[in-house]
Design an enzyme around this catalytic site. Sequence first.
Site, short mmCIF file in Angstrom:
data_model
loop_
_atom_site.label_atom_id
_atom_site.label_comp_id
_atom_site.label_asym_id
_atom_site.label_seq_id
_atom_site.Cartn_x
_atom_site.Cartn_y
_atom_site.Cartn_z
N GLY A 31 -8.66 -3.67 -13.22
CA GLY A 31 -7.77 -3.13 -14.24
C GLY A 31 -7.92 -1.63 -14.45
O GLY A 31 -8.57 -0.94 -13.68
N HIS A 34 -4.29 2.64 -11.58
CA HIS A 34 -3.76 3.97 -11.24
C HIS A 34 -2.98 3.85 -9.93
O HIS A 34 -2.85 2.74 -9.38
CB HIS A 34 -4.91 4.98 -11.15
CG HIS A 34 -6.06 4.53 -10.30
ND1 HIS A 34 -5.93 4.29 -8.94
CD2 HIS A 34 -7.34 4.22 -10.61
CE1 HIS A 34 -7.09 3.91 -8.45
NE2 HIS A 34 -7.97 3.83 -9.44
N GLU A 35 -2.50 4.98 -9.44
CA GLU A 35 -1.66 4.96 -8.23
C GLU A 35 -2.39 4.36 -7.03
O GLU A 35 -1.75 3.83 -6.11
CB GLU A 35 -1.20 6.39 -7.89
CG GLU A 35 -0.17 6.95 -8.86
CD GLU A 35 1.12 6.14 -8.86
OE1 GLU A 35 1.53 5.64 -7.80
OE2 GLU A 35 1.70 6.00 -9.95
N GLY A 36 -3.71 4.50 -6.99
CA GLY A 36 -4.47 3.90 -5.88
C GLY A 36 -4.28 2.39 -5.85
O GLY A 36 -3.96 1.79 -4.81
N HIS A 37 -4.43 1.76 -7.02
CA HIS A 37 -4.21 0.31 -7.10
C HIS A 37 -2.76 -0.03 -6.71
O HIS A 37 -2.50 -1.00 -6.00
CB HIS A 37 -4.45 -0.19 -8.53
CG HIS A 37 -5.85 -0.04 -9.02
ND1 HIS A 37 -6.20 0.83 -10.03
CD2 HIS A 37 -7.00 -0.67 -8.68
CE1 HIS A 37 -7.49 0.73 -10.28
NE2 HIS A 37 -8.01 -0.16 -9.48
N LYS A 149 -11.34 3.42 -0.56
CA LYS A 149 -12.13 4.13 -1.56
C LYS A 149 -13.53 3.50 -1.67
O LYS A 149 -14.53 4.18 -1.77
CB LYS A 149 -11.39 4.06 -2.90
CG LYS A 149 -12.21 4.34 -4.12
CD LYS A 149 -12.30 5.80 -4.36
CE LYS A 149 -13.18 6.20 -5.53
NZ LYS A 149 -13.63 5.17 -6.39
N ASP A 150 -13.53 2.14 -1.66
CA ASP A 150 -14.81 1.41 -1.69
C ASP A 150 -15.09 0.96 -0.26
O ASP A 150 -14.93 -0.21 0.09
CB ASP A 150 -14.69 0.22 -2.65
CG ASP A 150 -14.39 0.69 -4.06
OD1 ASP A 150 -15.32 0.99 -4.80
OD2 ASP A 150 -13.18 0.79 -4.41
N MET A 184 -8.71 8.96 -6.82
CA MET A 184 -8.40 8.25 -8.07
C MET A 184 -9.40 7.14 -8.29
O MET A 184 -9.80 6.45 -7.34
CB MET A 184 -7.00 7.67 -8.01
CG MET A 184 -5.94 8.73 -8.10
SD MET A 184 -4.33 8.00 -8.33
CE MET A 184 -3.33 9.47 -8.27
N SER A 185 -9.82 6.97 -9.53
CA SER A 185 -10.78 5.93 -9.88
C SER A 185 -10.66 5.66 -11.38
O SER A 185 -10.45 6.59 -12.17
CB SER A 185 -12.20 6.42 -9.58
OG SER A 185 -13.14 5.59 -10.24
P1 AMP Z 1 -11.34 -1.54 -8.80
O1 AMP Z 1 -10.33 -1.83 -9.86
O2 AMP Z 1 -12.02 -0.22 -8.95
O3 AMP Z 1 -12.29 -2.69 -8.55
O4 AMP Z 1 -10.51 -1.40 -7.45
C1 AMP Z 1 -9.65 -2.42 -7.01
C2 AMP Z 1 -9.17 -2.09 -5.62
O5 AMP Z 1 -8.49 -0.83 -5.65
C3 AMP Z 1 -10.32 -1.93 -4.60
O6 AMP Z 1 -9.90 -2.52 -3.36
C4 AMP Z 1 -10.45 -0.44 -4.49
O7 AMP Z 1 -10.98 -0.02 -3.25
C5 AMP Z 1 -9.01 0.01 -4.65
N1 AMP Z 1 -8.94 1.41 -5.05
C6 AMP Z 1 -9.57 1.98 -6.11
N2 AMP Z 1 -9.31 3.30 -6.15
C7 AMP Z 1 -8.51 3.58 -5.09
C8 AMP Z 1 -7.90 4.76 -4.56
N3 AMP Z 1 -8.08 5.93 -5.14
N4 AMP Z 1 -7.14 4.65 -3.45
C9 AMP Z 1 -6.96 3.45 -2.86
N5 AMP Z 1 -7.50 2.30 -3.28
C10 AMP Z 1 -8.26 2.35 -4.39
#
Ligand code: AMP
Length: 287
Positions: A31, A34-37, A149-150, A184-185
């Site tokens: 949750g 952001h644009e990455g998600h 990213k991860d 993005m994070s």
């Molecule tokens: P998270 O919500 O941080 O657990 O991330 C969920 C998914 O989104 C994971 O597969 C992350 O690698 C991916 N993700 C997070 N930040 C980015 C980003 N900046 N660009 C691309 N994917 C991302």
Amino acid sequence: MITINTPEAMRAWARCQKEQRQRIALVPTMGYLHEGHLSLVAAAKQHADSVIVSIFVNPLQFGPSEDLDRYPRDLQGDLDKLARAGADVVFTPASHAIYNDQFDTHIVPNQLAQTLCGASRPIHFRGVCTVVELLFRITLCDVAVFGEKDYQQLQIIRRMVTDLWLDVDIIGMPIVREADGLAMSSRNAYLVGEQRQHALVLQRAMHTMQRAVDSGDPQWRSTQKLCDRARAIISDVPSAHIDYVEIVHPDTLQPLEQITPNQPGRAVLAVWIGKTRLIDNCELSVL
Ligand code: AMP
């Protein structure tokens, strides 16, 4: 778009889709989207008939002194973004619905999880693999999309899927960045004042390494020299504290001594900016 918040209802919905021969994609997230998600959701739509996005801040992957309690949340904002992005289902289970009182089974990755983030977060990838495998089983997904990213997480999940013969295609998507280059994070929300500017040092260190490699000077094939250079740049920033800066084999995540035209490396960084731990990575290749 519908919201489902119990594993039972989620699996019932998925079974129904399967009966209609629909292909299901899953995008697991914690949750605060952001644009990455959202780039993962867009990719998921290309590979399936319906897209499930899970929002679950997984307690199993947080160590005792980590940020589980203060992890940022904005469910309504997330739902608005996902509706616009064209997700079909948002799966938002409560923690106790996933892990009941007697929960006692873990998926434990081995070698790949012992380095890099695994070295400073010993139970992290066990928690990640356990929840991802559970989400695969609950959503009956055919394909799942993760971000580079991860990077270590992505490689560990690929390994888990291969080792356990899981019938899920894994898609890895490139890192989405802010206009100034910061990856993005959700955790960027923790950065206060000038820390936001300081955080750009990760990107600066990676650019410096790639430029050194691109110079063609053979001394810059040495990963030791490249990492020393990057560490020096990061150490110049007052609020920055290095967890690790390494160049590793892209698949095995073992340290490389040299990068060569036949052997690209992955530069991987984890840096504390004040109390916020940021990670980033990029491919390093010799032209
Ligand atoms: P998270 O919500 O941080 O657990 O991330 C969920 C998914 O989104 C994971 O597969 C992350 O690698 C991916 N993700 C997070 N930040 C980015 C980003 N900046 N660009 C691309 N994917 C991302």
